[in-house]
Structures are given as C-alpha cells and as structure tokens.
Design a protein around this motif. Structure first.
Motif, PDB file in Angstrom:
ATOM      1  N   THR A 180      36.571   3.875 -15.263  1.00 55.34           N
ATOM      2  CA  THR A 180      35.774   2.731 -15.703  1.00 55.34           C
ATOM      3  C   THR A 180      34.380   2.866 -15.131  1.00 55.34           C
ATOM      4  O   THR A 180      34.174   3.470 -14.063  1.00 55.34           O
ATOM      5  N   ALA A 181      33.410   2.312 -15.847  1.00 58.03           N
ATOM      6  CA  ALA A 181      32.016   2.422 -15.399  1.00 58.03           C
ATOM      7  C   ALA A 181      31.771   1.536 -14.188  1.00 58.03           C
ATOM      8  O   ALA A 181      32.388   0.478 -14.043  1.00 58.03           O
ATOM      9  N   PRO A 182      30.881   1.943 -13.305  1.00 54.21           N
ATOM     10  CA  PRO A 182      30.533   1.093 -12.157  1.00 54.21           C
ATOM     11  C   PRO A 182      29.695  -0.093 -12.620  1.00 54.21           C
ATOM     12  O   PRO A 182      28.983  -0.021 -13.626  1.00 54.21           O
ATOM     13  N   THR A 183      29.780  -1.195 -11.890  1.00 50.43           N
ATOM     14  CA  THR A 183      28.920  -2.331 -12.214  1.00 50.43           C
ATOM     15  C   THR A 183      27.496  -2.020 -11.752  1.00 50.43           C
ATOM     16  O   THR A 183      27.269  -1.292 -10.796  1.00 50.43           O
ATOM     17  N   ASN A 184      26.552  -2.570 -12.492  1.00 45.54           N
ATOM     18  CA  ASN A 184      25.135  -2.418 -12.160  1.00 45.54           C
ATOM     19  C   ASN A 184      24.411  -3.581 -12.818  1.00 45.54           C
ATOM     20  O   ASN A 184      25.048  -4.572 -13.201  1.00 45.54           O
ATOM     21  N   ASP A 185      23.098  -3.512 -12.963  1.00 41.88           N
ATOM     22  CA  ASP A 185      22.400  -4.660 -13.536  1.00 41.88           C
ATOM     23  C   ASP A 185      22.523  -4.727 -15.056  1.00 41.88           C
ATOM     24  O   ASP A 185      21.913  -5.586 -15.695  1.00 41.88           O
ATOM     25  N   ARG A 186      23.339  -3.847 -15.641  1.00 45.81           N
ATOM     26  CA  ARG A 186      23.608  -3.904 -17.083  1.00 45.81           C
ATOM     27  C   ARG A 186      25.044  -4.337 -17.384  1.00 45.81           C
ATOM     28  O   ARG A 186      25.345  -4.661 -18.538  1.00 45.81           O
TER      29      ARG A 186
ATOM     30  N   VAL B 111      47.665   4.848  -8.473  1.00 44.32           N
ATOM     31  CA  VAL B 111      46.984   5.414  -9.635  1.00 44.32           C
ATOM     32  C   VAL B 111      45.569   5.819  -9.213  1.00 44.32           C
ATOM     33  O   VAL B 111      44.873   5.074  -8.514  1.00 44.32           O
ATOM     34  N   GLU B 112      45.161   6.996  -9.613  1.00 42.78           N
ATOM     35  CA  GLU B 112      43.805   7.446  -9.289  1.00 42.78           C
ATOM     36  C   GLU B 112      42.808   6.723 -10.182  1.00 42.78           C
ATOM     37  O   GLU B 112      42.841   6.861 -11.411  1.00 42.78           O
ATOM     38  N   VAL B 113      41.947   5.930  -9.560  1.00 40.98           N
ATOM     39  CA  VAL B 113      40.937   5.166 -10.294  1.00 40.98           C
ATOM     40  C   VAL B 113      39.571   5.781 -10.006  1.00 40.98           C
ATOM     41  O   VAL B 113      39.161   5.895  -8.851  1.00 40.98           O
ATOM     42  N   ILE B 114      38.886   6.183 -11.050  1.00 38.14           N
ATOM     43  CA  ILE B 114      37.555   6.779 -10.907  1.00 38.14           C
ATOM     44  C   ILE B 114      36.531   5.785 -11.446  1.00 38.14           C
ATOM     45  O   ILE B 114      36.516   5.478 -12.644  1.00 38.14           O
TER      46      ILE B 114
END
Length: 354
Positions: free
Chosen positions: A248-254, A273-276
């Motif tokens: 899953t994408a990291p959180t940021n200002d978008r 579970v390996e979470v990337i």
C-alpha cells in the motif's frame, strides 16, 4: 422536551421516525436518525452545542461555504453487539483527523469534550437506530462549514460544526471494477489531499462519471506529476497483494490517512503478513497482473470497510483478477468486523464503549 447537561442543550423529538424506515432495504445516506447536533463558532469561540431533531437549517446565500468551499467532514460508524451495547471504532482518530483537516482549511479546531459528549449523547438518544447484525451500522457524519455571510475571498469568522447520522448497510454490495488514472488527478503536492475537505470529493465526481460510462465503478488515482504511482481510490485507500505480500502507498500530503487502512496494516502485521508501505508503481502492478503474481486488489474505508476489486483497466486494456482461496480482503474484513461488533478480542483497544 428540553433538557440541560453541563455542556449540551438538548431538544428531543416529540415522536420518532424509526418506524417509517425499512431497515432491510436501506439506500446509503438516504434516511437519517431522529436527532442531530450543531455548534456555532461566533466571536472567536465555540458556543454551547445543541442537539435538536434532524431537519433543515437556514443559511444566508452569501455564506462562505457556498463560495469558497470551506468545508471538512469525517466518516465514522457505530456498531451494536449481541447484547445491545453500542460501540465506536477508534473515534479518537476521527477526532484528530477532522481537526487536522480543519486546520488545513483555516477552520477553528473543535473542542474534544464537546465532540465526545455530543457523540455519546446523540448515540444514546438514537441507539435504536443502530441495528444488530454484521454489516449493519449507524453511519456518523461530523462536518464543519463556514457560515459567515460575505463574498470576500478570505477565511470566514463564523462556522458551524454538525453531526448527523444515518442507518447503513454495505456501501458496496459486490466487487468493483476500476481504472488507473492517466489524465485527471485527485491531489497534488502541497495541496489538501490528506484532508477530508469537501472539494476533494466534488472534484472527483466528473472523472468518476466518465469511468462509470465505460462500465467501471471507481478510479485508482495516480500521482499528479507523472501518473506512474498508484495512491488511493475515490472513496477508499487501496491495497495490492502480490504473492503473499501486501502493498500500500505511504500517506503523504496527497493521501488520506485512513483509519481502516492503518487498522488492516496492523492486523496483517499481527499475523506475520509482510506489509510493504512504499510507492506502488503502475508498471509493477500491470506486470504482476500479466504474470499472474497479482492476487488481489482491495479498497479500505469507513463506509466501504473492505471491498474487493475484480479487475482494472490501464492504457485501454482490462485485466481480470483471479479468484483466490482465502483472500486477504475477506479475511481482514471479517477480522475487522469481529472487533467492531465486539465478537473478538480487542488487542489494540480500538473499541470505544458508548
């Protein structure tokens, strides 16, 4: 009947409307519970919160929310367990996030004691609207809008914070088909993508309408600068399963810091579970789909909980996703709902008893 507490001014309905609602055939966001809360910001401070019967309100046509879009909101749910006890799920996160969104939109932050006493009282008054059974809930919509009259292009000096509620079932009752965005963008660096600002959603409606005209249900948005990295869906954060890894994408200002998203990440880690959490490229997902390594895509959000994506379109090519045994989407949705409905241990103390 009027009553007073240390904080709230309460006016209850003369007669409930609950018997007018068919709870077996609900349309999301179409029927509303008996009461609502509102609180005005005037002369530099929040006034006494009021709970009143749900109904229309009057605003000046020049109220700044109509002209400059100063509006933020949250999405929460109340759940009822088998013993008729009502629970919230991680409400502190929603409280913190609406004030973060408010700060970005120059709206005064709402006091914590006002928020939680209003929420508790509202749910106590309308607890019969929270129905038992997995999938049933009372959706809660806190929001704040600029109410000052005036069309000068500046932040308002007057606001209204409100909470309304509506009985809900599943937001999506089937898997969805999506398209990877290549032309339109949801948010840009330095913008308001991380906030639950009303305009974020209004701006999505036209591109989503175009997707629906093609037989698709939602858009998975990509980064605005290159359209090379997948970020979030229209109403959900998004997860990808390649092999047994969860991406899953990291959180940021978008990207919205979703409560359901962070809960699923924690539940997955609890099970080994390996979470990337890293940028997810369109190229990576398309290639994984072609090779058969892409097992699942699913969205996560308060209204949707978890919804499976059955296929995606990119560059005019539609990619079906396989039916997998023991899908992560189903597994983590069940794990999450068992906690929400007080049917499982709450190791992280996410439940909040009303």
């Amino acid at each position: 009947m009027d009553a007073k507490t240390s904080i709230l001014d309460i006016q209850t309905v003369a007669k409930t409307r609950i018997n007018e609602v068919d709870f077996d055939n609900l349309q999301f966001g179409k029927q509303y519970a008996d009461h609502m809360m509102y609180c005005d910001f005037i002369d530099g401070e929040w006034q006494q919160p009021k709970i009143v019967p749900y109904g229309p309100m009057t605003f000046q046509p020049s109220a700044k929310v109509f002209h400059y879009g100063q509006a933020v909101f949250e999405g929460m749910k109340a759940f009822k367990d088998d013993d008729d006890q009502v629970w919230l799920f991680r409400p502190e996160e929603n409280f913190k996030r609406i004030n973060l969104s408010s700060q970005r939109m120059a709206i005064p932050e709402f006091p914590k004691d006002y928020f939680f006493e209003s929420l508790n009282t509202l749910l106590e008054l309308d607890k019969d609207w929270v129905k038992k059974g997995k999938g049933n809930s009372l959706y809660i919509r806190p929001f704040a809008i600029a109410t000052e009259a005036g069309v000068s292009a500046s932040e308002a000096n007057e606001y209204r914070f409100m909470i309304i509620t509506c009985p809900a079932q599943a937001y999506y009752n089937k898997p969805v088909k999506v398209v990877f965005a290549q032309e339109y963008s949801r948010a840009a660096d330095g913008g308001v993508g991380f906030a639950k600002a009303a305009g974020n959603y209004g701006a999505q409606f036209y591109p989503t309408k175009l997707a629906k005209e093609k037989g698709l249900d939602q858009i998975i948005w990509t980064d605005a600068s290159s359209h090379e990295y997948l970020e979030e869906a229209g109403t959900m954060n998004i997860f990808f399963r390649i092999g047994n890894q969860l991406l899953t994408a990291p959180t940021n200002d978008r990207i919205l810091d979703g409560v359901t998203r962070k809960s699923i990440i924690q539940l997955a880690k609890d099970e080994g579970v390996e979470v990337i959490v890293d940028r997810v490229s369109v190229k990576q997902i398309v290639e994984a789909a072609k090779s058969g390594e892409l097992k699942e895509i699913f969205g996560a959000g308060t209204a949707a909980t978890v919804v499976r994506v059955e296929g995606f379109e990119h560059d005019g090519v539609y990619h079906d996703l396989p039916e997998v045994e023991q899908p992560y989407a189903t597994h983590f949705k069940n794990k999450l709902q068992d906690i929400q409905y007080n049917r499982a241990d709450d190791a992280h103390q996410w439940r909040y008893k009303v």
